[in-house]
Write a protein that holds these residues in place. Structure first.
Motif, PDB file in Angstrom:
ATOM      1  N   LEU A 104       0.828  -1.200   0.000  1.00  0.00           N
ATOM      2  CA  LEU A 104       0.000   0.000   0.000  1.00  0.00           C
ATOM      3  C   LEU A 104       0.868   1.258   0.000  1.00  0.00           C
ATOM      4  CD1 LEU A 104      -2.829   1.514   0.624  1.00  0.00           C
ATOM      5  CD2 LEU A 104      -2.039   1.393   2.979  1.00  0.00           C
ATOM      6  N   LEU A 105       1.947   1.241   0.782  1.00  0.00           N
ATOM      7  CA  LEU A 105       2.811   2.405   0.902  1.00  0.00           C
ATOM      8  C   LEU A 105       3.628   2.688  -0.350  1.00  0.00           C
ATOM      9  CD1 LEU A 105       3.993   1.973   4.590  1.00  0.00           C
ATOM     10  CD2 LEU A 105       2.262   3.542   3.701  1.00  0.00           C
ATOM     11  N   LYS A 106       3.625   1.758  -1.306  1.00  0.00           N
ATOM     12  CA  LYS A 106       4.304   1.985  -2.587  1.00  0.00           C
ATOM     13  C   LYS A 106       3.474   2.862  -3.517  1.00  0.00           C
ATOM     14  CE  LYS A 106       6.946  -2.334  -2.553  1.00  0.00           C
ATOM     15  NZ  LYS A 106       7.125  -3.639  -3.234  1.00  0.00           N
ATOM     16  N   LEU A 107       2.197   3.055  -3.186  1.00  0.00           N
ATOM     17  CA  LEU A 107       1.323   3.890  -4.004  1.00  0.00           C
ATOM     18  C   LEU A 107       1.696   5.359  -3.845  1.00  0.00           C
ATOM     19  CD1 LEU A 107      -2.076   2.147  -3.133  1.00  0.00           C
ATOM     20  CD2 LEU A 107      -0.693   1.816  -5.201  1.00  0.00           C
ATOM     21  N   SER A 108       1.098   6.194  -4.669  1.00  0.00           N
ATOM     22  CA  SER A 108       1.347   7.632  -4.549  1.00  0.00           C
ATOM     23  C   SER A 108       0.853   8.126  -3.196  1.00  0.00           C
ATOM     24  CB  SER A 108       0.622   8.385  -5.669  1.00  0.00           C
ATOM     25  OG  SER A 108      -0.777   8.370  -5.438  1.00  0.00           O
ATOM     26  N   THR A 109       1.401   9.239  -2.753  1.00  0.00           N
ATOM     27  CA  THR A 109       0.987   9.804  -1.468  1.00  0.00           C
ATOM     28  C   THR A 109      -0.515  10.076  -1.466  1.00  0.00           C
ATOM     29  OG1 THR A 109       3.171  10.755  -1.113  1.00  0.00           O
ATOM     30  CG2 THR A 109       1.363  11.710   0.149  1.00  0.00           C
ATOM     31  N   LYS A 110      -1.042  10.561  -2.566  1.00  0.00           N
ATOM     32  CA  LYS A 110      -2.481  10.838  -2.666  1.00  0.00           C
ATOM     33  C   LYS A 110      -3.292   9.566  -2.428  1.00  0.00           C
ATOM     34  CE  LYS A 110      -5.869  12.804  -5.833  1.00  0.00           C
ATOM     35  NZ  LYS A 110      -6.089  13.447  -7.134  1.00  0.00           N
ATOM     36  N   GLU A 111      -2.865   8.460  -3.027  1.00  0.00           N
ATOM     37  CA  GLU A 111      -3.576   7.186  -2.860  1.00  0.00           C
ATOM     38  C   GLU A 111      -3.418   6.632  -1.446  1.00  0.00           C
ATOM     39  OE1 GLU A 111      -3.517   4.927  -7.077  1.00  0.00           O
ATOM     40  OE2 GLU A 111      -1.545   5.555  -6.339  1.00  0.00           O
ATOM     41  N   VAL A 112      -2.239   6.776  -0.864  1.00  0.00           N
ATOM     42  CA  VAL A 112      -2.006   6.311   0.505  1.00  0.00           C
ATOM     43  C   VAL A 112      -2.924   7.052   1.468  1.00  0.00           C
ATOM     44  CG1 VAL A 112      -0.331   6.267   2.403  1.00  0.00           C
ATOM     45  CG2 VAL A 112       0.361   5.528   0.118  1.00  0.00           C
ATOM     46  N   VAL A 113      -2.968   8.382   1.331  1.00  0.00           N
ATOM     47  CA  VAL A 113      -3.820   9.186   2.208  1.00  0.00           C
ATOM     48  C   VAL A 113      -5.286   8.822   2.001  1.00  0.00           C
ATOM     49  CG1 VAL A 113      -4.605  11.533   2.700  1.00  0.00           C
ATOM     50  CG2 VAL A 113      -2.167  11.063   2.461  1.00  0.00           C
ATOM     51  N   ALA A 114      -5.706   8.610   0.756  1.00  0.00           N
ATOM     52  CA  ALA A 114      -7.095   8.236   0.478  1.00  0.00           C
ATOM     53  C   ALA A 114      -7.449   6.907   1.134  1.00  0.00           C
ATOM     54  CB  ALA A 114      -7.331   8.165  -1.034  1.00  0.00           C
ATOM     55  N   ASN A 115      -6.544   5.931   1.072  1.00  0.00           N
ATOM     56  CA  ASN A 115      -6.811   4.624   1.678  1.00  0.00           C
ATOM     57  C   ASN A 115      -6.883   4.710   3.197  1.00  0.00           C
ATOM     58  OD1 ASN A 115      -7.114   2.693  -0.475  1.00  0.00           O
ATOM     59  ND2 ASN A 115      -4.988   3.097  -0.980  1.00  0.00           N
ATOM     60  N   PHE A 116      -5.955   5.436   3.809  1.00  0.00           N
ATOM     61  CA  PHE A 116      -6.009   5.594   5.258  1.00  0.00           C
ATOM     62  C   PHE A 116      -7.248   6.385   5.675  1.00  0.00           C
ATOM     63  CE2 PHE A 116      -1.484   4.328   5.413  1.00  0.00           C
ATOM     64  CZ  PHE A 116      -1.542   3.455   6.487  1.00  0.00           C
ATOM     65  N   SER A 117      -7.681   7.342   4.846  1.00  0.00           N
ATOM     66  CA  SER A 117      -8.892   8.119   5.141  1.00  0.00           C
ATOM     67  C   SER A 117     -10.132   7.230   5.109  1.00  0.00           C
ATOM     68  CB  SER A 117      -9.047   9.265   4.138  1.00  0.00           C
ATOM     69  OG  SER A 117      -8.023  10.207   4.301  1.00  0.00           O
ATOM     70  N   LYS A 118     -10.206   6.327   4.128  1.00  0.00           N
ATOM     71  CA  LYS A 118     -11.338   5.394   4.057  1.00  0.00           C
ATOM     72  C   LYS A 118     -11.387   4.517   5.310  1.00  0.00           C
ATOM     73  CE  LYS A 118     -11.333   4.991  -0.954  1.00  0.00           C
ATOM     74  NZ  LYS A 118     -10.988   4.117  -2.091  1.00  0.00           N
ATOM     75  N   GLN A 119     -10.236   4.029   5.710  1.00  0.00           N
ATOM     76  CA  GLN A 119     -10.162   3.193   6.915  1.00  0.00           C
ATOM     77  C   GLN A 119     -10.620   3.985   8.143  1.00  0.00           C
ATOM     78  OE1 GLN A 119      -6.419   2.851   8.994  1.00  0.00           O
ATOM     79  NE2 GLN A 119      -6.556   0.624   8.731  1.00  0.00           N
ATOM     80  N   TYR A 120     -10.146   5.215   8.269  1.00  0.00           N
ATOM     81  CA  TYR A 120     -10.502   6.059   9.402  1.00  0.00           C
ATOM     82  C   TYR A 120     -12.004   6.329   9.411  1.00  0.00           C
ATOM     83  CZ  TYR A 120     -10.289   9.803  12.833  1.00  0.00           C
ATOM     84  OH  TYR A 120     -10.482  10.570  13.948  1.00  0.00           O
ATOM     85  N   ASP A 121     -12.565   6.667   8.250  1.00  0.00           N
ATOM     86  CA  ASP A 121     -14.005   6.939   8.148  1.00  0.00           C
ATOM     87  C   ASP A 121     -14.833   5.712   8.513  1.00  0.00           C
ATOM     88  OD1 ASP A 121     -13.368   9.511   7.351  1.00  0.00           O
ATOM     89  OD2 ASP A 121     -13.768   9.146   5.223  1.00  0.00           O
ATOM     90  N   TYR A 122     -14.403   4.537   8.043  1.00  0.00           N
ATOM     91  CA  TYR A 122     -15.112   3.293   8.354  1.00  0.00           C
ATOM     92  C   TYR A 122     -15.115   3.035   9.863  1.00  0.00           C
ATOM     93  CZ  TYR A 122     -16.094  -1.657   8.875  1.00  0.00           C
ATOM     94  OH  TYR A 122     -16.619  -2.853   9.285  1.00  0.00           O
TER      95      TYR A 122
END
Length: 119
Positions: free
Chosen positions: A62-80
């Motif tokens: 996951l951390l190999k993705l772009s910073t934008k994608e990493v932040v989006a994924n962690f944001s989805k997890q946080y929202d869930y």
């Protein structure tokens, strides 16, 4: 904010406000080779319930993705997890922890440094 993604993790003793010298910069950014820049650690807020392990193979991918994608994924997890906590009826605040992403740093640009070069 300028976030640098590094080829490998930096030394975890690096603190906010420390300086480092860049190398291997190319093109318009070549002027920053050898220049010392102040940096800040880059982190995300993660719910404790998520039990994120930065050493897990899936998390490393996951951390190999772009910073934008990493932040989006962690944001989805946080929202869930926020919705789960709200619907659980538990009292108080959801427990979180800050995860430092050691493959990324934020630059503290000096006055007069242009963000345009970093786009």
């Amino acid at each position: 904010v300028v976030v640098l993604t590094l080829a490998s993790n930096y030394e975890n003793s690096l603190q906010d406000g420390d300086s480092l010298a860049l190398d291997d910069m190319r093109g318009d950014l070549a002027q920053y080779n050898g220049k010392k820049l102040k940096v800040r650690r880059f982190g995300v807020l993660s719910p404790v319930e998520s039990k994120v392990d930065l050493n897990d193979a899936g998390t490393k991918e996951l951390l190999k993705l772009s910073t934008k994608e990493v932040v989006a994924n962690f944001s989805k997890q946080y929202d869930y997890e926020t919705k789960e906590f709200a619907s659980s009826g538990k009292e108080g605040k959801m427990k979180t922890r800050e995860l430092n992403l050691f493959s990324r740093l934020c630059l503290d640009l000096e006055e007069g440094d242009s963000l345009e070069l970093w786009k």
